[in-house]
Design an enzyme around this catalytic site. Structure first.
Site, PDB file in Angstrom:
ATOM      1  N   ARG A   1       0.841  -1.197   0.000  1.00 56.27           N
ATOM      2  CA  ARG A   1       0.000   0.000   0.000  1.00 56.27           C
ATOM      3  C   ARG A   1       0.877   1.250   0.000  1.00 56.27           C
ATOM      4  O   ARG A   1       2.045   1.194   0.385  1.00 56.27           O
ATOM      5  CB  ARG A   1      -0.929  -0.025   1.227  1.00 56.27           C
ATOM      6  CG  ARG A   1      -1.882  -1.217   1.207  1.00 56.27           C
ATOM      7  CD  ARG A   1      -2.781  -1.255   2.432  1.00 56.27           C
ATOM      8  NE  ARG A   1      -3.678  -0.122   2.511  1.00 56.27           N
ATOM      9  CZ  ARG A   1      -4.840  -0.019   1.865  1.00 56.27           C
ATOM     10  NH1 ARG A   1      -5.255  -1.008   1.094  1.00 56.27           N
ATOM     11  NH2 ARG A   1      -5.594   1.049   2.003  1.00 56.27           N
TER      12      ARG A   1
ATOM     13  N   HIS B   1      -4.927 -25.707  32.143  1.00 62.49           N
ATOM     14  CA  HIS B   1      -4.955 -26.935  31.351  1.00 62.49           C
ATOM     15  C   HIS B   1      -6.398 -27.364  31.159  1.00 62.49           C
ATOM     16  O   HIS B   1      -7.167 -27.320  32.114  1.00 62.49           O
ATOM     17  CB  HIS B   1      -4.188 -28.047  32.072  1.00 62.49           C
ATOM     18  CG  HIS B   1      -4.273 -29.356  31.339  1.00 62.49           C
ATOM     19  ND1 HIS B   1      -3.528 -29.600  30.205  1.00 62.49           N
ATOM     20  CD2 HIS B   1      -5.025 -30.460  31.569  1.00 62.49           C
ATOM     21  CE1 HIS B   1      -3.821 -30.826  29.773  1.00 62.49           C
ATOM     22  NE2 HIS B   1      -4.721 -31.358  30.580  1.00 62.49           N
TER      23      HIS B   1
HETATM   24  P1  NAI Z   1       2.391  -6.967   1.880  1.00 73.04           P
HETATM   25  O1  NAI Z   1       3.496  -6.010   1.959  1.00 73.04           O
HETATM   26  O2  NAI Z   1       1.993  -7.759   3.070  1.00 73.04           O
HETATM   27  O3  NAI Z   1       2.682  -8.037   0.723  1.00 73.04           O
HETATM   28  C1  NAI Z   1       2.931  -7.670  -0.611  1.00 73.04           C
HETATM   29  C2  NAI Z   1       3.582  -8.841  -1.330  1.00 73.04           C
HETATM   30  O4  NAI Z   1       3.595  -8.553  -2.706  1.00 73.04           O
HETATM   31  C3  NAI Z   1       5.031  -9.068  -0.903  1.00 73.04           C
HETATM   32  O5  NAI Z   1       5.217 -10.427  -0.607  1.00 73.04           O
HETATM   33  C4  NAI Z   1       5.827  -8.605  -2.109  1.00 73.04           C
HETATM   34  O6  NAI Z   1       7.034  -9.320  -2.261  1.00 73.04           O
HETATM   35  C5  NAI Z   1       4.866  -8.901  -3.242  1.00 73.04           C
HETATM   36  N1  NAI Z   1       5.063  -8.089  -4.447  1.00 73.04           N
HETATM   37  C6  NAI Z   1       5.292  -6.752  -4.505  1.00 73.04           C
HETATM   38  N2  NAI Z   1       5.366  -6.357  -5.796  1.00 73.04           N
HETATM   39  C7  NAI Z   1       5.166  -7.465  -6.555  1.00 73.04           C
HETATM   40  C8  NAI Z   1       5.115  -7.700  -7.966  1.00 73.04           C
HETATM   41  N3  NAI Z   1       5.252  -6.706  -8.859  1.00 73.04           N
HETATM   42  N4  NAI Z   1       4.887  -8.957  -8.392  1.00 73.04           N
HETATM   43  C9  NAI Z   1       4.728  -9.976  -7.514  1.00 73.04           C
HETATM   44  N5  NAI Z   1       4.771  -9.809  -6.183  1.00 73.04           N
HETATM   45  C10 NAI Z   1       4.974  -8.568  -5.703  1.00 73.04           C
HETATM   46  O7  NAI Z   1       1.169  -6.103   1.297  1.00 73.04           O
HETATM   47  P2  NAI Z   1      -0.385  -6.426   1.202  1.00 73.04           P
HETATM   48  O8  NAI Z   1      -0.657  -7.871   1.378  1.00 73.04           O
HETATM   49  O9  NAI Z   1      -0.817  -5.744  -0.048  1.00 73.04           O
HETATM   50  O10 NAI Z   1      -0.955  -5.669   2.459  1.00 73.04           O
HETATM   51  C11 NAI Z   1      -0.827  -4.256   2.525  1.00 73.04           C
HETATM   52  C12 NAI Z   1      -0.703  -3.785   3.936  1.00 73.04           C
HETATM   53  O11 NAI Z   1      -1.882  -4.020   4.656  1.00 73.04           O
HETATM   54  C13 NAI Z   1       0.435  -4.460   4.666  1.00 73.04           C
HETATM   55  O12 NAI Z   1       1.268  -3.473   5.192  1.00 73.04           O
HETATM   56  C14 NAI Z   1      -0.219  -5.234   5.741  1.00 73.04           C
HETATM   57  O13 NAI Z   1       0.511  -5.163   6.934  1.00 73.04           O
HETATM   58  C15 NAI Z   1      -1.592  -4.587   5.899  1.00 73.04           C
HETATM   59  N6  NAI Z   1      -2.545  -5.622   6.240  1.00 73.04           N
HETATM   60  C16 NAI Z   1      -2.498  -6.183   7.471  1.00 73.04           C
HETATM   61  C17 NAI Z   1      -3.337  -7.208   7.806  1.00 73.04           C
HETATM   62  C18 NAI Z   1      -3.209  -7.861   9.132  1.00 73.04           C
HETATM   63  O14 NAI Z   1      -2.605  -7.284  10.022  1.00 73.04           O
HETATM   64  N7  NAI Z   1      -3.718  -9.066   9.318  1.00 73.04           N
HETATM   65  C19 NAI Z   1      -4.341  -7.712   6.869  1.00 73.04           C
HETATM   66  C20 NAI Z   1      -4.245  -7.103   5.583  1.00 73.04           C
HETATM   67  C21 NAI Z   1      -3.391  -6.085   5.309  1.00 73.04           C
END
Ligand code: NAI
Length: 475
Positions: free
Chosen positions: A282, A454
């Site tokens: 993001r 437990h």
């Molecule tokens: P992310 O940073 O977790 O994962 C993005 C992934 O996309 C990475 O593994 C990266 O290597 C890959 N990537 C980047 N560019 C690429 C490309 N051109 N081709 C192929 N792979 C590529 O980001 P995500 O999943 O979009 O989440 C965004 C944000 O939202 C994160 O910062 C996350 O922490 C937050 N979030 C948190 C959640 C939670 O706490 N459970 C749930 C959903 C989102």
């Protein structure tokens, strides 16, 4: 005529609305401005977390997990289900109702704490004596003046170059949570947090899911022993995860999306899917903020530049959450929001970035706090490791969910806990004990000596602590 406030918070997500409430609790006259609209055009405070993130994704993860359990696991308990079916539109409607409860809850909290809420887009107009003038463009135009401004405008999904989001065929987190029919074939770019959570939801509901990930390691930021265990579980469930890929041209047609990609061996491939979710991170959101009107400094990523205390380059202007450096997590934003409100009130707000927990709400869940084994190695820290598998935990066996483990890392000399990494049932809840322990700078021996009820999954944390000294009792 402008309305005067001690504090104006721009953005009503977890960073903003919590900052507003805390500042009001501390006696400040507070306004919070948020522009998010619900389907009827009314206010929907809560930001990405409430509207198109944490809350709706957890609602769909719960629904889809029920479906998966009924279809695949009830039989193990002697329960037969005939004619099992799923209504994706109803599932999404339930999710929307959960979101609305949260939106309404925030509006109620604003009233309760006497925070003035304005529905519209806020932008900086100019610096005035003793503060800043903020314009609000909504159903009505307002001019507000605040002595202190907290910017909490969040982030937006990053688009793949050449494949802008249309939320119909190429989806961000927004569209991924709003599909009312299950696509036969679903593609995802990026196997990060959103990719895995959304991939899991739609796979459980019957989609054939392929995730294309650019990096060669699965969940590179996660402790690699935990990541490998999770990868094994996801592949067994049927998620197709391709690592080390290079994504090429994306062609969007009326009926589907075609993605050209190169695999890790350099071979050209094509992925044809009905829908494509792009979850590649993001970007900070400062669109329409008019930062330049007051000279608010942004970095090259568009994030607002802040110091360790969330102070910007402008006196009296603060920024918290996804729009500044650090992990884009709702709870990190909340902590920063509270700390800034307390600093404005002359207190000493503090955020410990070393103990911010992470959770990925897949099944098994993944949760961690502190440093990974690979980070400790890179930092040259001598450590001891203890692991305990859920396979050896009585409660996990009774639940029928024995995938995964708890792994504890402690300093080789002082025994201070340096990190805890969990993959398995309810990891999201189990991690809280470990966060508390690290916040109090506990040793692994401290956890090992604490009485755990437990039978509970939390006994696995105690056993992992015992394992640090190679003295597990149940494994
Ligand atoms: P992310 O940073 O977790 O994962 C993005 C992934 O996309 C990475 O593994 C990266 O290597 C890959 N990537 C980047 N560019 C690429 C490309 N051109 N081709 C192929 N792979 C590529 O980001 P995500 O999943 O979009 O989440 C965004 C944000 O939202 C994160 O910062 C996350 O922490 C937050 N979030 C948190 C959640 C939670 O706490 N459970 C749930 C959903 C989102």
């Amino acid at each position: 005529m402008s309305k005067q406030f001690d504090v104006i918070v721009i953005g009503g997500g977890p960073g903003g609305y919590i900052a507003a409430i805390r500042a009001a609790q501390l006696g400040k006259n507070v306004a919070c401005v948020d522009e998010w609209k619900n389907a009827k055009g009314g206010p929907a405070p809560g930001g990405t977390c409430t509207n198109t993130g944490c809350i709706p994704s957890k609602a769909l993860l719960q629904s889809s997990e029920h479906f998966e359990q009924a279809g695949h696991h009830f039989a193990d308990h002697g329960i037969t289900v005939k004619g099992l079916s799923m209504d994706a539109a109803k599932m999404v409607a339930r999710k929307d109702a959960v979101v609305k409860q949260n939106n309404d809850g925030i509006l109620y909290l604003f009233k309760k704490n006497k925070v003035s809420f304005f529905h519209g887009r806020a932008s900086f107009a100019k610096a005035v004596e003793g503060g800043y003038e903020i314009k609000v463009a909504g159903a009505t135009e307002e001019t507000l003046v605040g002595q202190q401004i907290i910017v909490a405008t969040g982030s937006n999904a990053r688009a793949l170059p050449g494949a802008p989001f249309d939320e119909s065929m190429v989806l961000s987190n927004d569209g991924a949570l709003a599909m009312t029919a299950v696509p036969k074939k679903l593609g995802l770019i990026g196997s990060g947090v959103i990719g895995l959570e959304m991939g899991s939801v739609w796979r459980r509901l019957g989609a054939e899911v392929t995730i294309l990930e650019g990096l060669p390691d699965f969940l590179g930021a996660v402790d690699q022993q935990i990541a490998k265990e999770a990868h094994k579980a996801f592949v067994k469930q049927g998620l197709k995860i391709e690592l080390g890929v290079k994504v090429g041209e994306v062609k969007v047609g009326k009926k589907g999306v075609s993605v050209a990609w190169t695999n890790v061996k350099g071979e050209a491939q094509t992925l044809d899917v009905d829908k494509l979710i792009v979850s590649i991170g993001r970007v900070p959101n400062t669109i329409g903020l008019n930062a330049e009107a007051v000279g608010l400094q942004l970095d090259e990523r568009g994030a607002i530049v802040v110091d360790g205390d969330c102070k910007t380059n402008l006196l009296g202007v603060w920024a918290v959450g996804d729009v500044v450096r650090g992990p884009m997590l709702a709870h990190k934003a909340e902590e920063e929001g509270v700390a800034v409100a307390e600093r404005i009130a002359g207190q000493h707000g503090h955020v410990n970035f070393n103990t911010v927990p992470w959770v990925i709400y897949t099944s098994p869940e993944i949760a961690w706090v502190g440093r990974t084994e690979q980070q400790l190695k890179a930092d040259g820290v001598a450590y001891k490791a203890g692991t305990f598998p859920f396979l050896a935990n009585g409660r996990a066996r009774a639940l029928g969910d024995t995938t995964g483990m708890v792994k504890m890392l402690a300093d080789a000399t002082t025994d201070e806990i340096l990190g805890v990494h969990i993959v398995g049932p309810m990891a999201s809840e189990l991690i809280a004990e470990c966060v508390v322990a690290m916040e109090f700078r506990a040793s692994s021996e401290d956890i090992a000596r604490v009485c755990h009820a437990h039978p509970t999954l939390s006994e696995s944390t105690k056993e992992a602590a015992l394992a640090v000294e190679k003295r597990t009792l149940n494994f």
